[in-house]
Design a protein around this motif. Structure first.
Motif, PDB file in Angstrom:
ATOM      1  N   LEU A   1      -2.875  21.234 -31.172  1.00 46.40           N
ATOM      2  CA  LEU A   1      -1.568  20.787 -31.663  1.00 46.40           C
ATOM      3  C   LEU A   1      -1.681  19.418 -32.320  1.00 46.40           C
ATOM      4  N   GLY A   2      -0.583  19.014 -32.968  1.00 46.06           N
ATOM      5  CA  GLY A   2      -0.446  17.691 -33.537  1.00 46.06           C
ATOM      6  C   GLY A   2       0.704  16.958 -32.867  1.00 46.06           C
ATOM      7  N   SER A   3       0.608  15.607 -32.846  1.00 46.63           N
ATOM      8  CA  SER A   3       1.618  14.847 -32.124  1.00 46.63           C
ATOM      9  C   SER A   3       1.648  13.414 -32.634  1.00 46.63           C
ATOM     10  N   GLY A   4       2.548  12.619 -32.058  1.00 46.19           N
ATOM     11  CA  GLY A   4       2.626  11.215 -32.396  1.00 46.19           C
ATOM     12  C   GLY A   4       3.974  10.619 -32.025  1.00 46.19           C
ATOM     13  N   MET A   5       4.105   9.329 -32.302  1.00 45.30           N
ATOM     14  CA  MET A   5       5.374   8.636 -32.085  1.00 45.30           C
ATOM     15  C   MET A   5       6.247   8.821 -33.321  1.00 45.30           C
ATOM     16  N   VAL A   6       7.532   9.090 -33.110  1.00 45.93           N
ATOM     17  CA  VAL A   6       8.429   9.412 -34.212  1.00 45.93           C
ATOM     18  C   VAL A   6       8.524   8.240 -35.184  1.00 45.93           C
ATOM     19  N   HIS A   7       8.356   8.532 -36.465  1.00 46.18           N
ATOM     20  CA  HIS A   7       8.407   7.508 -37.511  1.00 46.18           C
ATOM     21  C   HIS A   7       9.824   6.915 -37.591  1.00 46.18           C
ATOM     22  N   PRO A   8       9.936   5.593 -37.793  1.00 46.45           N
ATOM     23  CA  PRO A   8      11.272   4.974 -37.905  1.00 46.45           C
ATOM     24  C   PRO A   8      12.150   5.621 -38.972  1.00 46.45           C
ATOM     25  N   HIS A   9      11.549   6.076 -40.084  1.00 47.92           N
ATOM     26  CA  HIS A   9      12.327   6.732 -41.136  1.00 47.92           C
ATOM     27  C   HIS A   9      13.000   7.999 -40.608  1.00 47.92           C
ATOM     28  N   VAL A  10      12.286   8.748 -39.763  1.00 44.47           N
ATOM     29  CA  VAL A  10      12.848   9.977 -39.206  1.00 44.47           C
ATOM     30  C   VAL A  10      13.985   9.641 -38.245  1.00 44.47           C
ATOM     31  N   LEU A  11      13.812   8.584 -37.462  1.00 44.59           N
ATOM     32  CA  LEU A  11      14.883   8.173 -36.556  1.00 44.59           C
ATOM     33  C   LEU A  11      16.134   7.780 -37.341  1.00 44.59           C
ATOM     34  N   ARG A  12      15.943   7.017 -38.406  1.00 47.56           N
ATOM     35  CA  ARG A  12      17.109   6.627 -39.225  1.00 47.56           C
ATOM     36  C   ARG A  12      17.758   7.851 -39.862  1.00 47.56           C
ATOM     37  N   SER A  13      16.950   8.822 -40.305  1.00 44.99           N
ATOM     38  CA  SER A  13      17.508  10.049 -40.878  1.00 44.99           C
ATOM     39  C   SER A  13      18.359  10.797 -39.861  1.00 44.99           C
ATOM     40  N   GLY A  14      17.986  10.693 -38.575  1.00 47.46           N
ATOM     41  CA  GLY A  14      18.743  11.339 -37.516  1.00 47.46           C
ATOM     42  C   GLY A  14      19.873  10.489 -36.975  1.00 47.46           C
ATOM     43  N   GLY A  15      20.162   9.370 -37.639  1.00 55.09           N
ATOM     44  CA  GLY A  15      21.276   8.516 -37.214  1.00 55.09           C
ATOM     45  C   GLY A  15      20.971   7.689 -35.982  1.00 55.09           C
ATOM     46  N   ILE A  16      19.691   7.405 -35.718  1.00 54.79           N
ATOM     47  CA  ILE A  16      19.291   6.647 -34.528  1.00 54.79           C
ATOM     48  C   ILE A  16      18.614   5.348 -34.966  1.00 54.79           C
ATOM     49  N   ASP A  17      18.971   4.244 -34.336  1.00 54.26           N
ATOM     50  CA  ASP A  17      18.437   2.931 -34.691  1.00 54.26           C
ATOM     51  C   ASP A  17      17.012   2.796 -34.149  1.00 54.26           C
ATOM     52  N   PRO A  18      15.992   2.680 -35.027  1.00 54.16           N
ATOM     53  CA  PRO A  18      14.606   2.572 -34.544  1.00 54.16           C
ATOM     54  C   PRO A  18      14.302   1.243 -33.862  1.00 54.16           C
TER      55      PRO A  18
END
Length: 360
Positions: A288-305
């Motif tokens: 599998l692949g994994s990692g810490m969520v990119h700040p851009h993705v958090l902002r796209s989801g309406g969440i403050d990185p």
């Protein structure tokens, strides 16, 4: 209206002596038919005086009812006798086992989906779903996939048709279930812990790839999550899914647009005698692949990185099904071969469990 008693006795004797329903029907017509003896006598009532009619009417009605009841009783008796004769001639041994009927089976992909859902649910992950036809924004832009990325080319992605003159970016058949993560963040906010299993589509076809396959992706967002939490979740999943006491995972640095840092995950295994054994040996296999969520993705989801952080992972359901159940060719999953399904399928009541439970 004389001799009603003689008429009654004659018909009752005839009814009792009737050998079959045909003879019984002849008697019914002779007595109660339109031109039957009793019917003709009923018509004579109109020619009588009121006093005579008052005496003869009830007697005729009683005779008619008695003959009719006798006919019905004899008909039922003949039917019972015929049934008894049939039962004597026909018999069935109810102690014999029933004829076997072919039973359907659960497809390995469906079974593995249930297994991984049960495992992640035990760790607090809910199931999130989304559409298989996605917009360009959810499938690419929100996930930090640049316009020049190879995944946005026609050799890798199925693009939907747009009408002439419509310059909007075309919708796509989702290439991963990551858009479900963005939709879940927008709908639920943080903290959040979900998995997103489902079908995905890519332009690929060989022994280990098909144009349509299945993925499960996981997302967890909170204030203090780290790669250590990601490692624990993946280890517990592999231990429960592959039903082994110990697993060893190796994280290799990689790059995915939607995570930073990113890592591909290998699991220790062996291939002794051509048989895969998880958790032992000197070999490693990527799962599998994994990692810490990119700040851009958090902002796209309406969440403050700056306030929240989280991890994500994704794996192919078909591939882990192949590994666990020894299925050699991915293409066979989708060939509708009943022989294959009877061999690799699961019984309807074979519900997935959690072998040994998850450690805390």
């Amino acid at each position: 209206m004389d001799n009603l008693d003689g008429l009654k006795a004659r018909y009752l004797e005839g009814i009792l002596a009737a050998a079959d329903e045909a003879a019984l029907e002849e008697l019914r017509l002779a007595a109660l038919g339109k031109k039957g003896e009793i019917s003709l006598k009923m018509r004579e009532l109109g020619q009588m005086s009121p006093e005579e009619r008052q005496a003869a009417g009830p007697a005729l009605n009683a005779l008619k009812d008695e003959i009719d009841a006798a006919l019905k009783a004899r008909k039922a008796g003949l039917a019972d006798a015929a049934l008894n004769e049939r039962l004597k001639a026909e018999w069935l041994d109810v102690t014999l086992p029933g004829r076997p009927r072919r039973m359907g089976t659960i497809h390995p992909v469906s079974q593995v989906m249930e297994e991984l859902t049960a495992i992640f649910a035990d760790m607090g992950f809910a199931v999130a779903e989304g559409p298989q036809v996605e917009s360009d924004w959810y499938n690419f832009d929100a996930l930090n996939i640049a316009p020049e990325h190879p995944a946005r080319q026609e050799h890798d992605t199925f693009f939907m048709h747009r009408a002439p003159g419509d310059n909007r970016p075309p919708h796509v058949l989702r290439t991963h279930t990551s858009p479900v993560q963005v939709r879940a963040m927008l709908a639920q906010g943080a903290p959040i812990r979900v998995i997103a299993p489902g079908r995905v589509y890519r332009m690929d076809m060989d022994q280990t790839h098909t144009p349509m396959f299945h993925q499960v992706e996981g997302l967890a967002i909170d204030r203090d999550l780290s790669m250590a939490n990601l490692k624990w979740v993946l280890e517990e999943f592999c231990r429960a899914f592959f039903e082994v006491d110990q697993v060893e995972l190796r994280f290799r640095a990689s790059h995915f647009p939607f995570t930073e840092p990113s890592a591909e995950v290998d699991i220790r295994c062996s291939w002794e005698g051509g048989q895969l054994k998880i958790g032992q040996g000197d070999s490693w296999m990527e799962i599998l692949g994994s990692g810490m969520v990119h700040p851009h993705v958090l902002r796209s989801g309406g969440i403050d990185p700056d306030e929240w952080q989280g991890f994500a992972f994704g794996m192919g359901i078909d591939r882990i099904a192949m590994l666990k159940y020894g299925i050699p060719d991915l293409r066979a999953f989708f060939e509708s071969d009943l022989r294959w399904l009877r061999n690799y399928g699961f019984a309807a009541l074979d519900m997935p469990g959690l072998p040994g439970g998850l450690s805390r």
